[in-house]
Design an enzyme around this catalytic site. Structure first.
Site, PDB file in Angstrom:
ATOM      1  N   HIS A  38       0.831  -1.205   0.000  1.00 56.46           N
ATOM      2  CA  HIS A  38       0.000   0.000   0.000  1.00 56.46           C
ATOM      3  C   HIS A  38       0.863   1.252   0.000  1.00 56.46           C
ATOM      4  CE1 HIS A  38      -2.834  -3.062   1.116  1.00 56.46           C
ATOM      5  NE2 HIS A  38      -3.804  -2.229   0.861  1.00 56.46           N
ATOM      6  N   PRO A  39       0.482   2.240  -0.817  1.00 52.93           N
ATOM      7  CA  PRO A  39       1.237   3.508  -0.809  1.00 52.93           C
ATOM      8  C   PRO A  39       0.878   4.304   0.443  1.00 52.93           C
ATOM      9  CG  PRO A  39      -0.709   3.732  -2.174  1.00 52.93           C
ATOM     10  CD  PRO A  39      -0.685   2.296  -1.699  1.00 52.93           C
ATOM     11  N   SER A  75      -6.924   3.291  -5.316  1.00 52.52           N
ATOM     12  CA  SER A  75      -6.370   4.085  -4.223  1.00 52.52           C
ATOM     13  C   SER A  75      -6.607   5.573  -4.459  1.00 52.52           C
ATOM     14  CB  SER A  75      -4.867   3.796  -4.063  1.00 52.52           C
ATOM     15  OG  SER A  75      -4.357   4.480  -2.945  1.00 52.52           O
ATOM     16  N   GLY A 102      -9.044   7.032  -6.118  1.00 44.93           N
ATOM     17  CA  GLY A 102     -10.448   7.364  -5.890  1.00 44.93           C
ATOM     18  C   GLY A 102     -10.772   7.390  -4.406  1.00 44.93           C
ATOM     19  N   GLU A 103     -10.232   6.416  -3.669  1.00 45.62           N
ATOM     20  CA  GLU A 103     -10.516   6.336  -2.237  1.00 45.62           C
ATOM     21  C   GLU A 103      -9.899   7.524  -1.498  1.00 45.62           C
ATOM     22  OE1 GLU A 103     -10.670   1.501  -2.569  1.00 45.62           O
ATOM     23  OE2 GLU A 103      -9.038   2.425  -1.468  1.00 45.62           O
ATOM     24  N   GLN A 104      -8.662   7.833  -1.832  1.00 49.50           N
ATOM     25  CA  GLN A 104      -8.001   8.953  -1.143  1.00 49.50           C
ATOM     26  C   GLN A 104      -8.733  10.264  -1.433  1.00 49.50           C
ATOM     27  OE1 GLN A 104      -3.856   9.061  -0.450  1.00 49.50           O
ATOM     28  NE2 GLN A 104      -3.445   7.051  -1.315  1.00 49.50           N
ATOM     29  N   VAL A 145      -2.136   2.040   6.949  1.00 49.11           N
ATOM     30  CA  VAL A 145      -3.243   1.629   6.073  1.00 49.11           C
ATOM     31  C   VAL A 145      -4.549   1.733   6.849  1.00 49.11           C
ATOM     32  CG1 VAL A 145      -4.219  -0.232   4.674  1.00 49.11           C
ATOM     33  CG2 VAL A 145      -1.747   0.025   4.831  1.00 49.11           C
ATOM     34  N   CYS A 175      -9.032   2.052   6.026  1.00 51.44           N
ATOM     35  CA  CYS A 175     -10.075   2.080   4.993  1.00 51.44           C
ATOM     36  C   CYS A 175     -10.613   3.501   4.911  1.00 51.44           C
ATOM     37  CB  CYS A 175     -11.188   1.084   5.341  1.00 51.44           C
ATOM     38  SG  CYS A 175     -12.485   1.073   4.090  1.00 51.44           S
TER      39      CYS A 175
HETATM   40  N1  GUN Z   1      -6.588   2.923   2.440  1.00 55.80           N
HETATM   41  C1  GUN Z   1      -7.300   2.801   1.308  1.00 55.80           C
HETATM   42  N2  GUN Z   1      -6.494   2.785   0.268  1.00 55.80           N
HETATM   43  C2  GUN Z   1      -5.238   2.931   0.763  1.00 55.80           C
HETATM   44  C3  GUN Z   1      -3.992   3.007   0.155  1.00 55.80           C
HETATM   45  O1  GUN Z   1      -3.845   2.914  -1.054  1.00 55.80           O
HETATM   46  N3  GUN Z   1      -2.926   3.182   0.984  1.00 55.80           N
HETATM   47  C4  GUN Z   1      -3.049   3.273   2.322  1.00 55.80           C
HETATM   48  N4  GUN Z   1      -1.957   3.470   3.051  1.00 55.80           N
HETATM   49  N5  GUN Z   1      -4.222   3.182   2.932  1.00 55.80           N
HETATM   50  C5  GUN Z   1      -5.293   3.022   2.122  1.00 55.80           C
END
Ligand code: GUN
Length: 183
Positions: free
Chosen positions: A78-79, A95, A97-99, A131, A133
């Site tokens: 995970h970044p 990632s 889109g979620e961020q 990490v 969610c």
């Molecule tokens: N939570 C949801 N996506 C990611 C992600 O790509 N990296 C981290 N560190 N947490 C996340």
């Protein structure tokens, strides 16, 4: 130059997913566990799924099925949130889109600096990225979670990270399955 994120696959009906070849299933769900497409094959072998939640559970179990070293590698895939990869446009589509959904792509300079300090402290203590969610959190709870989890032992933190990876995977799986039509 950063590659544009590849588009997410079109959601498929459960019956169709249950009938896919392992290769096609693995391709459809390749992005569920960050940079770790091989887990989709582990999940594929748990078919048939009775519903979308059962498919999500198969991915959560797959994430925990590896050796301790494999679990750490999955966490490290995970970044960093709001990290260098995000600034360089190098995140996976999922990632990114979620961020963005939690506003992590629009932090003030002070918030970026604070995230940088938390990410650095995290790597220093655990040798892992933080990490969480992000779709189940907002900016404030993401910051608070980082501060709280810095008090964890390494064992507690590995457990917390795997729990969050399971939550991330669940939402990604549900996005990739077409809900049954109500008629
Ligand atoms: N939570 C949801 N996506 C990611 C992600 O790509 N990296 C981290 N560190 N947490 C996340």
């Amino acid at each position: 130059m950063a590659l544009p994120p590849h588009p997410s696959p079109t959601p498929l009906a459960l019956a169709d997913l249950n009938a896919l070849s392992e290769d096609a299933f693995a391709a459809h769900f390749a992005g569920v566990l960050e940079h770790s497409p091989h887990y989709a094959r582990v999940a594929a072998r748990q078919r048939p799924f009775a519903d979308a939640e059962a498919a999500a559970r198969a991915f959560m179990e797959a994430a925990r099925s590896g050796t301790p070293e494999e679990q750490l590698a999955l966490i490290r895939a995970h970044p960093d949130l709001a990290g260098k990869a995000a600034l360089a446009g190098e995140l996976t589509a999922e990632s990114a889109g979620e961020q963005a959904s939690a506003g992590l792509d629009r932090l003030s300079p002070e918030e970026y600096a604070e995230f940088g300090r938390l990410n650095a402290a995290y790597h220093e203590k655990f040798g892992l990225p933080y990490v969480v969610c992000v779709r189940e959190n907002d900016k404030a709870s993401i910051f608070a979670g980082a501060r709280r989890r810095l008090g964890h032992t390494p064992e507690q933190e590995r457990e917390a990270a795997l729990h969050e990876i399971g939550r991330i995977a669940r939402l990604r799986v549900l996005d990739l399955i077409r809900p049954p039509s109500v008629s």
